[in-house]
Design a protein around this motif. Structure first.
Motif, short mmCIF file in Angstrom:
data_model
loop_
_atom_site.label_atom_id
_atom_site.label_comp_id
_atom_site.label_asym_id
_atom_site.label_seq_id
_atom_site.Cartn_x
_atom_site.Cartn_y
_atom_site.Cartn_z
N SER A 131 1.17 -1.01 0.09
CA SER A 131 -0.55 -0.38 0.16
C SER A 131 0.86 0.86 -0.37
O SER A 131 1.92 1.19 0.81
N SER A 132 0.78 2.00 -0.68
CA SER A 132 0.79 3.91 -1.00
C SER A 132 0.44 4.26 -0.10
O SER A 132 0.73 5.18 0.49
N GLU A 133 -0.76 3.82 1.07
CA GLU A 133 -1.51 5.77 1.41
C GLU A 133 -2.22 4.29 2.45
O GLU A 133 -1.95 3.09 2.62
N ARG A 134 -2.42 4.72 4.05
CA ARG A 134 -3.80 4.89 4.87
C ARG A 134 -4.63 5.04 3.91
O ARG A 134 -5.05 5.77 4.62
N ASN A 135 -5.85 3.81 4.49
CA ASN A 135 -7.08 4.39 5.33
C ASN A 135 -7.80 2.33 5.74
O ASN A 135 -7.52 1.80 5.61
N PRO A 136 -8.20 2.59 6.62
CA PRO A 136 -9.18 2.07 7.57
C PRO A 136 -10.47 1.21 7.01
O PRO A 136 -10.72 0.48 7.97
#
Length: 601
Positions: A131-136
């Motif tokens: 993943s290049s980013e975070r998202n919960p």
């Protein structure tokens, strides 16, 4: 995840999967084309649009997505392992991606390209997504802009980093490990039975390759499980935690049915086979299955619990005797736990332990601190395998519930010659699907917190293997105190402590005088610690917003000695860990320390 949740008849519900697109450009249905005989249902996706021409697909393509359990927690730079089975006679340009819940934020993607006939047979595809980013609150989606038909089955997404690399969320398993549990009772109570035997937990169908596990509908709590968390995984978790597994077996009973004794033999054999799976040599039939799963060494399975509070059922006692005889014939060292109470156990109705469940109000739970005071010694000991404060004062995990349970556990600790072990229930709950309150640990896709009763358990995590000492309380006109005293050794630094726990279940602050006798110069002046669990209101709870509202607070005890005056807060659990010197540790071999607690009210 397979596609069996909708049932064996097709077409069926594909829940929790959902469609990207509409009926003008995609048709999705289940059929019975899977390569797995135990999981015959697969998903057929027919794409009617193209990347160009008259029937152009939407810019992002069409396909399907899985939202996970109320969102997937995807973390930046972390690696996630994907595996799936694919079949198609058409050319393919399939994108597997992790996106935000609305599909607009792309976190990671991998493209599977193939010519016609490349996937004409079922093929397992495995790859990593970083993943290049975070998202919960993410989802897994499979999309394409190429027309054709493709089948999917057994789609899996797992983080590469899990607890002990065995599949469990590190944050949740670590919370459990921090309690230093000595037993892990599994897989549950009603979950084992099912409302009907057709939906009971069958251990043999939960082992082996996860793709081949048929799964089952948990009709008690109302959800489908693929049984990726199966018998092997429970045993592995117990081993990873350093806890003794306690296996609750299905003994031929559901909540609405029971197998007669005349036809119980197959269920008896099933349990004996399960023990062979856990403990058998790799050369045995079931031991070889465990070895093939990567665990050639046997698990230390020493406790079998026969059913779930079923003593009153018509065939229980007769069936129990058959299970008992068969298990003891092959594994005489295994301790067998009866669902019947102590009064029914005899040479004719033998048991090594008997199961006790306690669910009640906080006031009654406090009074049950003396529940085992008059239990005759000798004979089988109790396992309090389920206990919890329930009702209005339990809330979603209140301080008063935790304090009442602490009083009960102090009573068990003081009666450890009559009670062998105890476990709280339930342990975990997803905040999006609360079927029961309170629970010890609450979580969602990315957060967690311990309820007050979770933090209360930290006061008892040194109790197993400790030495219990006499303690007395002398307080006039006040019956809201419960106390115990143990000595325990810190495995990290080798120090030995005398731990005195005192529970104040009343609304008054108590001036307490502690007097310790039986040791000579045993308490060091410095190095002792006082720990208190309390809060401003009896109904205070923890939450995602305030996870530390009700947690233990430590403070050093200055000038610790055998005679001390301290104050107990109202409605509080307090422990005094008094550091003993080496001479005290040796002296304890020859004398028994005793603590007396006096109050002048």
């Amino acid at each position: 995840q397979g596609f069996e949740a909708g049932g064996p008849n097709t077409p069926s519900n594909i829940d929790p999967w959902l469609i990207i697109g509409d009926e003008s450009n995609i048709i999705v249905a289940t059929d019975r084309s899977s390569c797995f005989a135990t999981n015959p249902i697969a998903l057929r996706m027919e794409v009617l649009c193209e990347s160009s021409g008259n029937d152009v697909c939407p810019p992002g393509g069409v396909g399907i997505y899985n939202p996970g359990f109320w969102g997937m927690n995807i973390e930046e730079a972390k690696v996630y392992k994907v595996s799936m089975y694919i079949m198609s006679s058409d050319s393919m340009d399939l994108t597997v991606s992790l996106t935000s819940s609305d599909g607009l934020q792309n976190l990671a993607a991998y493209t599977i390209t193939a010519d016609k006939e490349d996937f004409k047979e079922w093929t397992k595809v495995e790859f990593d997504l970083q993943s290049s980013e975070r998202n919960p609150n993410s989802r897994l989606q499979l999309t394409t802009r190429t027309s054709g038909i493709v089948w999917f089955d057994q789609v899996s997404l797992m983080p590469s980093e899990t607890y002990m690399r065995h599949g469990y969320r590190k944050d949740l398993a670590s919370m459990l490990a921090n309690l230093k549990p000595k037993i892990l009772k599994f897989p549950g109570g009603n979950y084992v039975m099912g409302n009907y035997l057709s939906n009971a937990f069958r251990w043999s169908e939960t082992v082996g390759p996860w793709e081949e596990r048929p799964g089952h509908f948990n009709d008690v709590w109302g959800y489908w499980t693929d049984d990726g968390l199966g018998f092997f995984e429970f045993l592995q978790l117990a081993e990873d935690l350093g806890a003794c597994p306690v296996w609750v077996v299905n003994d031929g009973a559901s909540r609405n049915e029971q197998v007669p004794s005349a036809t119980i033999a197959a269920f008896v054999k099933d349990v004996v086979d399960g023990i062979e799976f856990a403990r058998g040599d790799p050369g045995t039939s079931w031991g070889s299955v465990r070895a093939a799963m990567g665990h050639p060494e046997p698990f230390q399975l020493n406790y079998i619990s026969m059913g779930n509070q079923e003593c009153s059922m018509h065939y229980y006692k007769e069936n129990y005797r058959k299970f008992y005889s068969a298990i003891k014939a092959s594994y005489p060292d295994i301790k067998i736990i009866s669902s019947c109470d102590r009064s029914t156990i005899s040479p004719v109705e033998p048991a090594d332990l008997y199961d006790v469940h306690v669910y009640t109000s906080s006031g009654d739970m406090f009074s049950k601190s003396s529940m085992f005071d008059s239990t005759p010694r000798g004979g089988p000991k109790a396992i309090v395998s389920e206990y919890a404060v329930t009702g209005n004062d339990a809330g979603r995990g209140t301080l008063v519930a935790a304090l009442a349970e602490a009083a009960f556990l102090i009573g068990l600790e003081r009666n450890s010659d009559a009670v062998e072990m105890a476990s709280c229930a339930p342990l975990f709950v997803n905040d999006n699907d609360r079927r029961w309150s309170p629970d010890a640990i609450v979580f969602n896709s990315w957060q967690h917190y311990g309820c007050p009763n979770y933090w209360m358990l930290h006061f008892f995590k040194e109790s197993s293997g400790a030495s219990l000492h006499p303690s007395t309380i002398q307080v006039s006109n006040y019956n809201q105190l419960v106390a115990s005293a143990i000595t325990w050794q810190n495995s990290k630094d080798g120090n030995t402590y005398l731990k005195i726990k005192v529970l104040n279940f009343g609304n008054k602050a108590i001036d307490l005088s502690i007097s310790i006798t039986g040791l000579e110069n045993e308490i060091q002046t410095f190095g002792s610690v006082k720990t208190v669990l309390t809060s401003g209101s009896l109904r205070d709870e923890n939450s995602f917003q305030q996870p530390d509202k009700v947690v233990p607070v430590e403070s050093p005890i200055s000038n610790a000695r055998e005679e001390m005056s301290l104050v107990l807060d109202p409605y509080s659990l307090t422990s005094f860990d008094l550091l003993l010197d080496l001479k005290s540790s040796l002296q304890m071999m020859h004398s028994v320390p005793e603590s007396s607690l006096h109050s002048s009210m």
